[in-house]
Design a protein around this motif. Structure first.
Motif, PDB file in Angstrom:
ATOM      1  N   ALA A   1      14.182   2.419  -2.086  1.00 53.61           N
ATOM      2  CA  ALA A   1      13.143   1.603  -1.244  1.00 53.61           C
ATOM      3  C   ALA A   1      11.926   0.856  -2.033  1.00 53.61           C
ATOM      4  N   ARG A   2      11.690   1.459  -3.272  1.00 53.68           N
ATOM      5  CA  ARG A   2      10.603   0.726  -4.071  1.00 53.68           C
ATOM      6  C   ARG A   2      11.192  -0.560  -4.675  1.00 53.68           C
ATOM      7  N   GLU A   3      12.592  -0.392  -5.062  1.00 52.63           N
ATOM      8  CA  GLU A   3      13.127  -1.338  -5.751  1.00 52.63           C
ATOM      9  C   GLU A   3      13.574  -2.794  -4.706  1.00 52.63           C
ATOM     10  N   THR A   4      13.288  -2.754  -3.266  1.00 50.06           N
ATOM     11  CA  THR A   4      13.333  -3.674  -2.584  1.00 50.06           C
ATOM     12  C   THR A   4      12.088  -4.828  -2.759  1.00 50.06           C
ATOM     13  N   GLU A   5      12.299  -5.855  -2.358  1.00 52.26           N
ATOM     14  CA  GLU A   5      11.262  -6.921  -2.501  1.00 52.26           C
ATOM     15  C   GLU A   5       9.859  -6.419  -1.964  1.00 52.26           C
ATOM     16  N   LYS A   6       9.967  -5.897  -0.752  1.00 53.68           N
ATOM     17  CA  LYS A   6       8.820  -5.269   0.047  1.00 53.68           C
ATOM     18  C   LYS A   6       8.357  -3.983  -0.766  1.00 53.68           C
ATOM     19  N   GLY A   7       9.133  -3.231  -1.549  1.00 59.12           N
ATOM     20  CA  GLY A   7       8.942  -2.166  -2.044  1.00 59.12           C
ATOM     21  C   GLY A   7       7.841  -2.559  -3.319  1.00 59.12           C
ATOM     22  N   LYS A   8       8.360  -3.727  -4.053  1.00 54.23           N
ATOM     23  CA  LYS A   8       7.763  -4.004  -5.422  1.00 54.23           C
ATOM     24  C   LYS A   8       6.322  -4.830  -4.774  1.00 54.23           C
ATOM     25  N   GLU A   9       6.272  -5.403  -3.459  1.00 56.75           N
ATOM     26  CA  GLU A   9       5.077  -6.050  -3.002  1.00 56.75           C
ATOM     27  C   GLU A   9       4.269  -4.942  -2.721  1.00 56.75           C
ATOM     28  N   PHE A  10       4.644  -3.773  -2.142  1.00 54.72           N
ATOM     29  CA  PHE A  10       3.640  -2.705  -1.718  1.00 54.72           C
ATOM     30  C   PHE A  10       2.925  -2.214  -3.308  1.00 54.72           C
ATOM     31  N   PHE A  11       3.827  -2.130  -4.230  1.00 56.40           N
ATOM     32  CA  PHE A  11       3.301  -1.538  -5.455  1.00 56.40           C
ATOM     33  C   PHE A  11       2.153  -2.510  -6.185  1.00 56.40           C
ATOM     34  N   ALA A  12       2.697  -3.786  -6.086  1.00 61.21           N
ATOM     35  CA  ALA A  12       1.728  -4.940  -6.521  1.00 61.21           C
ATOM     36  C   ALA A  12       0.377  -4.510  -5.609  1.00 61.21           C
ATOM     37  N   MET A  13       0.321  -4.564  -4.331  1.00 61.99           N
ATOM     38  CA  MET A  13      -0.763  -4.438  -3.508  1.00 61.99           C
ATOM     39  C   MET A  13      -1.577  -3.175  -4.031  1.00 61.99           C
ATOM     40  N   ILE A  14      -1.239  -2.117  -4.267  1.00 62.80           N
ATOM     41  CA  ILE A  14      -1.638  -0.944  -4.846  1.00 62.80           C
ATOM     42  C   ILE A  14      -2.525  -1.496  -6.218  1.00 62.80           C
ATOM     43  N   GLN A  15      -1.762  -1.977  -7.209  1.00 60.37           N
ATOM     44  CA  GLN A  15      -2.273  -2.229  -8.419  1.00 60.37           C
ATOM     45  C   GLN A  15      -3.220  -3.232  -8.014  1.00 60.37           C
ATOM     46  N   GLY A  16      -3.191  -4.098  -7.159  1.00 57.35           N
ATOM     47  CA  GLY A  16      -4.261  -5.118  -6.893  1.00 57.35           C
ATOM     48  C   GLY A  16      -5.558  -4.793  -6.378  1.00 57.35           C
ATOM     49  N   ALA A  17      -5.433  -3.496  -5.533  1.00 60.02           N
ATOM     50  CA  ALA A  17      -6.654  -2.788  -5.242  1.00 60.02           C
ATOM     51  C   ALA A  17      -7.286  -1.752  -6.232  1.00 60.02           C
ATOM     52  N   LYS A  18      -6.564  -1.450  -7.198  1.00 61.96           N
ATOM     53  CA  LYS A  18      -7.444  -0.956  -8.304  1.00 61.96           C
ATOM     54  C   LYS A  18      -7.953  -1.842  -9.195  1.00 61.96           C
ATOM     55  N   ASN A  19      -7.452  -3.051  -9.294  1.00 60.68           N
ATOM     56  CA  ASN A  19      -7.910  -3.995 -10.208  1.00 60.68           C
ATOM     57  C   ASN A  19      -8.932  -4.870  -9.714  1.00 60.68           C
ATOM     58  N   SER A  20      -8.903  -4.913  -8.352  1.00 58.76           N
ATOM     59  CA  SER A  20     -10.050  -5.808  -7.548  1.00 58.76           C
ATOM     60  C   SER A  20     -11.470  -5.147  -6.827  1.00 58.76           C
ATOM     61  N   ALA A  21     -11.427  -3.911  -7.491  1.00 56.99           N
ATOM     62  CA  ALA A  21     -12.558  -3.058  -6.888  1.00 56.99           C
ATOM     63  C   ALA A  21     -13.745  -3.759  -7.639  1.00 56.99           C
ATOM     64  N   LEU A  22     -14.994  -3.883  -6.733  1.00 59.19           N
ATOM     65  CA  LEU A  22     -16.042  -4.404  -7.299  1.00 59.19           C
ATOM     66  C   LEU A  22     -16.514  -3.914  -8.818  1.00 59.19           C
ATOM     67  N   GLY A  23     -16.822  -4.740  -9.493  1.00 59.27           N
ATOM     68  CA  GLY A  23     -17.337  -4.374 -10.861  1.00 59.27           C
ATOM     69  C   GLY A  23     -16.182  -4.233 -11.801  1.00 59.27           C
ATOM     70  N   SER A  24     -14.738  -4.605 -11.257  1.00 56.84           N
ATOM     71  CA  SER A  24     -13.553  -4.424 -12.121  1.00 56.84           C
ATOM     72  C   SER A  24     -13.473  -5.845 -12.951  1.00 56.84           C
ATOM     73  N   LYS A  25     -13.204  -5.727 -14.266  1.00 56.47           N
ATOM     74  CA  LYS A  25     -13.022  -6.908 -14.836  1.00 56.47           C
ATOM     75  C   LYS A  25     -11.671  -7.470 -14.694  1.00 56.47           C
TER      76      LYS A  25
END
Length: 378
Positions: A207-231
């Motif tokens: 499931a993780r290796e599907t396009e949508k699985g990869k998209e979900f992982f990217a969104m999780i990383q994006g949530a970490k990267n886009s927190a207020l105060g993040s560089k």
């Protein structure tokens, strides 16, 4: 012998090509009242229509990869849509009951599981409505009602709690399914990061290796990267002239990053006000960078030519929106400081102005943008 082998290869190839389709066979129960059309679209270029005859209809869709489709029935008031997903060629059977409005699927797993999840949401909302009626006498109070605000708050809480429970169940029961990857990628980012990571952990490697699985992982990383105060991590995209534009070139300045798309009316409706903001503060050092999330370069180029925005443009070909900023809806704005750290983020953009980011810029530069320009007065 060689000719025979060649013939067999050709026949096999034609069989494979012929098999690459999704066949939707439908059964409709109830009185159509002459409204016998079924419409299907991918909300982009693909559209098709079928006619219901003797309670049956059939649609054949060329399979070009995983896809999301919306099916509308003419007999439904308001053309109530039915969402369909699939990730492989094959058969989908749909049963529609006009009286009960029940829609069920059999056949291919992905649409079956996706429809089951949609039905669970429907049942959850019915239960939520009953709880609100019991508490407030109505599930949908009128504005001005003494219980209006409390009812809306309870509705929001019940919906979020219910959805999180459904998402957990989906990931636990069907961790291997494409439908699960699709559902989590679309719904998961609306909820706390801790829950997103919990849901992702339940998914299997498949499931993780599907396009949508990869998209979900990217969104999780994006949530970490886009927190207020993040560089913001440096990235480079190509502009309208085909030249590279790097985030690092704005170092030392305030930067307003705007995620948009050619098909997003609210995005484009906000551009006149954004022009005013740019004209008010660019001379003081503000930079803007609009990043399109269009899937097709031609759509972006056409819309950009129509808008003629005076600041740098880029097409997101590197999943920057998801992986760096967790963008799940547009327009989505990010104000970044001279140190490269995120100061504010804002979903939506009011054409009249006055949003949080605009107010912050007025505070930073010590002046007002001014009233929005009324197009009707031009």
């Amino acid at each position: 012998m060689k000719s025979l082998k060649l013939l067999l290869v050709c026949l096999l190839a034609s069989t494979i090509v012929f098999a690459q389709k999704v066949t939707i066979t439908g059964t409709v129960k109830g009185d159509l009242n002459g409204k016998d059309k079924i419409y299907i679209t991918d909300l982009n270029a693909y559209k098709d229509t079928a006619t219901i005859r003797d309670g049956k209809f059939k649609l054949e869709i060329p399979f070009k990869g995983a896809q999301f489709l919306v099916m509308n029935a003419q007999f439904e008031p308001g053309y109530r849509p039915v969402s369909i997903i699939f990730d492989q060629p094959g058969d989908i059977n749909v049963f529609m009951d006009i009286k009960t409005k029940l829609v069920t699927f059999t056949g291919m797993e992905s649409p079956v599981l996706y429809n089951e999840f949609a039905n669970k949401i429907h049942q959850m909302i019915l239960g939520m409505d009953q709880a609100l009626v019991k508490k407030y006498g109505t599930a949908y109070p009128q504005k001005g009602d003494v219980n209006y605000n409390n009812c809306l708050l309870d509705r929001d809480r019940l919906y979020k709690d219910g959805m999180q429970s459904l998402l957990k169940d989906q990931a636990s029961i069907y961790p291997d399914a494409y439908a699960t990857a699709y559902i989590l990628a679309n719904e998961g980012p609306r909820y706390p990061l801790q829950l997103q990571e919990e849901l992702y952990a339940k998914m299997t490697k498949k499931a993780r290796e599907t396009e949508k699985g990869k998209e979900f992982f990217a969104m999780i990383q994006g949530a970490k990267n886009s927190a207020l105060g993040s560089k913001v991590t440096d990235f480079t995209l190509v502009d309208l002239a085909g030249k590279p534009v790097s985030f690092s070139q704005f170092k030392g300045k305030y930067v307003l990053i705007d995620f948009w798309a050619s098909w997003c009316h609210p995005c484009r409706a906000s551009f006149p006000r954004m022009r005013q903001v740019y004209e008010a503060f660019h001379k003081n050092g503000l930079e803007m960078f609009s990043i399109s999330v269009d899937q097709k370069k031609a759509d972006w180029l056409r819309a950009a030519e129509e808008e003629k925005l005076p600041w740098p443009q880029g097409l997101d070909t590197k999943q920057i929106a998801k992986g760096s900023f967790a963008v799940s809806a547009i327009p989505n704005l990010f104000l970044i400081g001279p140190d490269g750290k995120i100061i504010l983020k804002e979903l939506g953009a009011d054409p009249k102005g006055g949003g949080e980011i605009e107010r912050k810029l007025e505070e930073i530069y010590g002046k007002k943008v001014g009233p929005a320009i009324d197009k009707s007065m031009k």
